[in-house]
Design an enzyme around this catalytic site. Structure first.
Site, PDB file in Angstrom:
ATOM      1  CG  ASN A  35      10.724 -25.008   9.238  1.00  0.00           C
ATOM      2  OD1 ASN A  35      11.277 -24.076   9.810  1.00  0.00           O
ATOM      3  ND2 ASN A  35       9.452 -24.990   8.936  1.00  0.00           N
ATOM      4  CB  CYS A  57       7.515 -25.289  12.022  1.00  0.00           C
ATOM      5  SG  CYS A  57       6.315 -23.942  11.989  1.00  0.00           S
ATOM      6  CE  LYS A  72       8.947 -21.775   7.489  1.00  0.00           C
ATOM      7  NZ  LYS A  72       9.495 -21.271   8.748  1.00  0.00           N
ATOM      8  CE  LYS A  87       8.347 -22.414  20.951  1.00  0.00           C
ATOM      9  NZ  LYS A  87       8.991 -21.552  19.988  1.00  0.00           N
TER      10      LYS A  87
HETATM   11  N1  LIG Z   1       3.300 -21.703  14.281  1.00  0.00           N
HETATM   12  C1  LIG Z   1       4.490 -21.302  13.906  1.00  0.00           C
HETATM   13  O1  LIG Z   1       5.371 -21.029  14.733  1.00  0.00           O
HETATM   14  C2  LIG Z   1       4.820 -21.131  12.441  1.00  0.00           C
HETATM   15  C3  LIG Z   1       6.054 -20.577  12.101  1.00  0.00           C
HETATM   16  C4  LIG Z   1       6.356 -20.398  10.777  1.00  0.00           C
HETATM   17  C5  LIG Z   1       5.439 -20.789   9.809  1.00  0.00           C
HETATM   18  N2  LIG Z   1       4.241 -21.354  10.154  1.00  0.00           N
HETATM   19  C6  LIG Z   1       3.294 -21.718   9.100  1.00  0.00           C
HETATM   20  O2  LIG Z   1       2.211 -20.797   9.140  1.00  0.00           O
HETATM   21  C7  LIG Z   1       1.004 -21.451   8.767  1.00  0.00           C
HETATM   22  C8  LIG Z   1      -0.032 -21.288   9.859  1.00  0.00           C
HETATM   23  O3  LIG Z   1       0.424 -21.938  11.015  1.00  0.00           O
HETATM   24  P1  LIG Z   1      -0.320 -21.771  12.394  1.00  0.00           P
HETATM   25  O4  LIG Z   1       0.602 -22.315  13.429  1.00  0.00           O
HETATM   26  O5  LIG Z   1      -0.820 -20.374  12.542  1.00  0.00           O
HETATM   27  O6  LIG Z   1      -1.571 -22.759  12.175  1.00  0.00           O
HETATM   28  P2  LIG Z   1      -2.914 -22.814  13.019  1.00  0.00           P
HETATM   29  O7  LIG Z   1      -3.472 -24.157  12.819  1.00  0.00           O
HETATM   30  O8  LIG Z   1      -2.651 -22.288  14.396  1.00  0.00           O
HETATM   31  O9  LIG Z   1      -3.847 -21.754  12.295  1.00  0.00           O
HETATM   32  C9  LIG Z   1      -4.467 -21.968  11.079  1.00  0.00           C
HETATM   33  C10 LIG Z   1      -5.891 -21.438  11.204  1.00  0.00           C
HETATM   34  O10 LIG Z   1      -6.502 -21.541   9.927  1.00  0.00           O
HETATM   35  C11 LIG Z   1      -7.859 -21.825  10.127  1.00  0.00           C
HETATM   36  N3  LIG Z   1      -8.443 -22.338   8.888  1.00  0.00           N
HETATM   37  C12 LIG Z   1      -8.457 -23.616   8.406  1.00  0.00           C
HETATM   38  N4  LIG Z   1      -9.089 -23.649   7.214  1.00  0.00           N
HETATM   39  C13 LIG Z   1      -9.465 -22.380   6.934  1.00  0.00           C
HETATM   40  C14 LIG Z   1     -10.155 -21.769   5.849  1.00  0.00           C
HETATM   41  N5  LIG Z   1     -10.564 -22.475   4.801  1.00  0.00           N
HETATM   42  N6  LIG Z   1     -10.395 -20.434   5.919  1.00  0.00           N
HETATM   43  C15 LIG Z   1      -9.989 -19.694   6.980  1.00  0.00           C
HETATM   44  N7  LIG Z   1      -9.335 -20.213   8.023  1.00  0.00           N
HETATM   45  C16 LIG Z   1      -9.067 -21.536   8.003  1.00  0.00           C
HETATM   46  C17 LIG Z   1      -7.872 -22.801  11.284  1.00  0.00           C
HETATM   47  O11 LIG Z   1      -9.137 -22.832  11.917  1.00  0.00           O
HETATM   48  C18 LIG Z   1      -6.758 -22.242  12.160  1.00  0.00           C
HETATM   49  O12 LIG Z   1      -7.264 -21.376  13.171  1.00  0.00           O
HETATM   50  C19 LIG Z   1       1.375 -22.910   8.493  1.00  0.00           C
HETATM   51  O13 LIG Z   1       1.613 -23.070   7.132  1.00  0.00           O
HETATM   52  C20 LIG Z   1       2.658 -23.086   9.275  1.00  0.00           C
HETATM   53  O14 LIG Z   1       3.446 -24.105   8.733  1.00  0.00           O
HETATM   54  C21 LIG Z   1       3.913 -21.511  11.460  1.00  0.00           C
END
Ligand SMILES: NC(=O)c1ccc[n+]([C@@H]2O[C@H](COP(=O)([O-])OP(=O)(O)OC[C@H]3O[C@@H](n4cnc5c(N)ncnc54)[C@H](O)[C@@H]3O)[C@@H](O)[C@H]2O)c1
Length: 434
Positions: A218, A268, A214, A332
């Site tokens: 990226n 990411c 993964k 983006k």
């Molecule tokens: N955004 C993307 O396009 C994308 C794509 C692929 C992978 N990812 C991966 O997915 C994961 C999440 O990314 P995202 O963009 O949704 O992040 P994000 O920051 O939008 O969401 C994460 C959420 O987790 C919450 N959080 C923090 N601590 C917490 C806890 N202890 N308990 C419960 N909730 C908690 C935050 O308040 C936040 O709302 C990351 O690891 C990211 O690298 C993201």
């Protein structure tokens, strides 16, 4: 029989993932520590820009709240007990080049405290390779007093969706996963298959394989974009159009050049290298190319400001007398996400250089002192316009309509391939594009 899924973290991944499960008939309780976010979600409000089969994510959210298949909470006790599966989507932010695992591990700890025999924990966050079978397993076992692979299942399933296409890609993007053992992998596959209904699910031999794959997926994009930035500098010097060069190169079946732009942003790609570095350091592997690519991408905002400085000097002006309109602050095109956004870095550098900056982005909900609410307000009187991200509600097509609003002497910088030279030629504009 247990059928409900608990999704931990309700951000760009967790919310649309929860709604995807719910739309396919699986009840979901989502947990987030952000009480304001949970309140908004339960009121049917989200600023994400996802769509599915003609419906916006707000409508989908409101439908799933109304039919009772989804709700959000800050309280793990409402979500974990009785759940069939727990899917973790809390990320690892990078702070000064170091991964901050505290949010993810705090979530894992909260899950561990309430974990019940027979449940499966699926980690879907992007992690430092080795974490799921290492520290995450340790915390879950310690907090629950249960054994991974025996009393409960543990799996890693990478997340590959692109923001803006989440619903469609949860369904149709091939997925890779692995379990702590065969039973856990099979259990994870059964859960993931509820959402990934239209693509293969690949099972790897080891969770670390999927975790590192993964991150490398990226990093590959980050390096590709850095390379294309260099190509763009060269084609410009040679008087050739990089976008045409890319289009021609990509007619080769085994070539996929990405597009240059105002830098690489979002959660990411810019973070990816920093998930590899701790493991590379342990093993003394240098990763020189990957570090250089990161630097090249990080330097693009400074390069854009150099272009502005060059024009300002040529015109005999000084930055203090120049107003710059920044169009788009998302990371983006057509996104509401301004995390690690190159446009924000560009604004910072412009302000440091003494320019007056007005930025417009109708999709980004965050407020900034330099942000204006209307396109016309941003463009009115601008000496320089930087197009950094396109959005709905940004009427760029009609140059004849917006051109008279800007200063008579105008520098237009297009980093998103919105215009061709011929489009702007009749409008008395100094034009530069990546
Ligand atoms: N955004 C993307 O396009 C994308 C794509 C692929 C992978 N990812 C991966 O997915 C994961 C999440 O990314 P995202 O963009 O949704 O992040 P994000 O920051 O939008 O969401 C994460 C959420 O987790 C919450 N959080 C923090 N601590 C917490 C806890 N202890 N308990 C419960 N909730 C908690 C935050 O308040 C936040 O709302 C990351 O690891 C990211 O690298 C993201």
């Amino acid at each position: 029989m247990r059928e409900r899924v608990a999704v931990i973290g309700l951000g760009y991944i967790g919310l649309p993932l929860s709604l995807s499960f719910a739309m396919k008939g699986t009840p979901v309780i989502g947990v987030d520590v952000n009480a304001q976010l949970v309140e908004q979600i339960n009121a049917g409000i989200t600023h994400h820009l996802e769509r599915y089969k003609g419906k916006g994510i707000r409508e989908i959210l409101q439908e799933q709240l109304a039919n009772g298949r989804f709700r959000a909470t800050t309280d793990y006790r409402e979500a974990i007990p009785g759940a069939l599966a727990v899917v973790i989507t809390v990320g690892i932010p990078i702070k000064n080049g170091d991964p901050d695992t505290s949010y993810l591990l705090s979530a894992v700890s909260s899950v561990g405290e309430l974990l019940e025999p027979g449940q499966i924990v699926i980690v879907r966050s992007t992690v430092i390779p080795g974490m799921t079978g290492g520290i995450i397993r340790e915390i879950l076992e310690k907090k629950s007093g249960l054994a991974a692979g025996e009393d409960f299942d543990l799996a890693y399933c990478s997340e590959r969706i692109a923001e803006g296409r989440a619903f469609e890609e949860f369904e149709s993007m091939p997925v890779a996963l692995a379990g702590i053992n065969g039973r856990s992998a099979a259990a994870a596959e059964a859960i993931i298959a509820k959402v990934t209904t239209n693509a293969p699910i690949y099972r790897a031999s080891d969770m670390a394989v999927v975790e590192i794959s993964k991150v490398m997926e990226n990093v590959q994009r980050d390096v590709n974009i850095a390379m294309v930035q260099e190509f763009a500098r060269l084609t410009e010097a040679l008087g050739l159009d990089i976008y045409e060069v890319i289009a021609v190169a990509n007619t080769h079946k085994r070539v996929n050049l990405l597009t240059p732009g105002p830098g690489v942003g979002g959660y990411c790609l810019p973070n990816a290298l920093y998930y590899l570095l701790p493991r590379a350091a342990e093993k003394n592997v240098p990763l020189d190319l990957l570090r250089l690519a990161r630097q090249i991408n990080d330097r693009v905002p400074a390069f854009l400001v150099d272009q502005v400085n060059r024009w300002v000097k040529e015109k005999g002006k000084v930055p203090q007398d120049v107003t710059v309109a920044v169009l788009g602050i998302a990371m983006k095109d057509f996104s509401s996400d301004d995390r690690i956004s190159p446009p924000l870095e560009t604004v910072k550098l412009l302000q440091q250089a003494g320019y007056r900056v007005k930025a417009f982005d109708p999709a980004v909900p965050a407020s900034y002192p330099f942000k204006v609410e209307r396109f016309e307000e941003a463009v009115r009187g601008a000496d320089v316009i930087l197009i950094l991200a396109r959005q709905e509600g940004m009427p760029l097509d009609d140059i004849a309509a917006w051109r008279p609003l800007a200063a008579p002497e105008l520098f237009l910088v297009d980093t998103r391939n919105v215009y061709k030279k011929e489009d702007v030629a009749p409008f008395n504009v100094d034009f530069w594009k990546i």
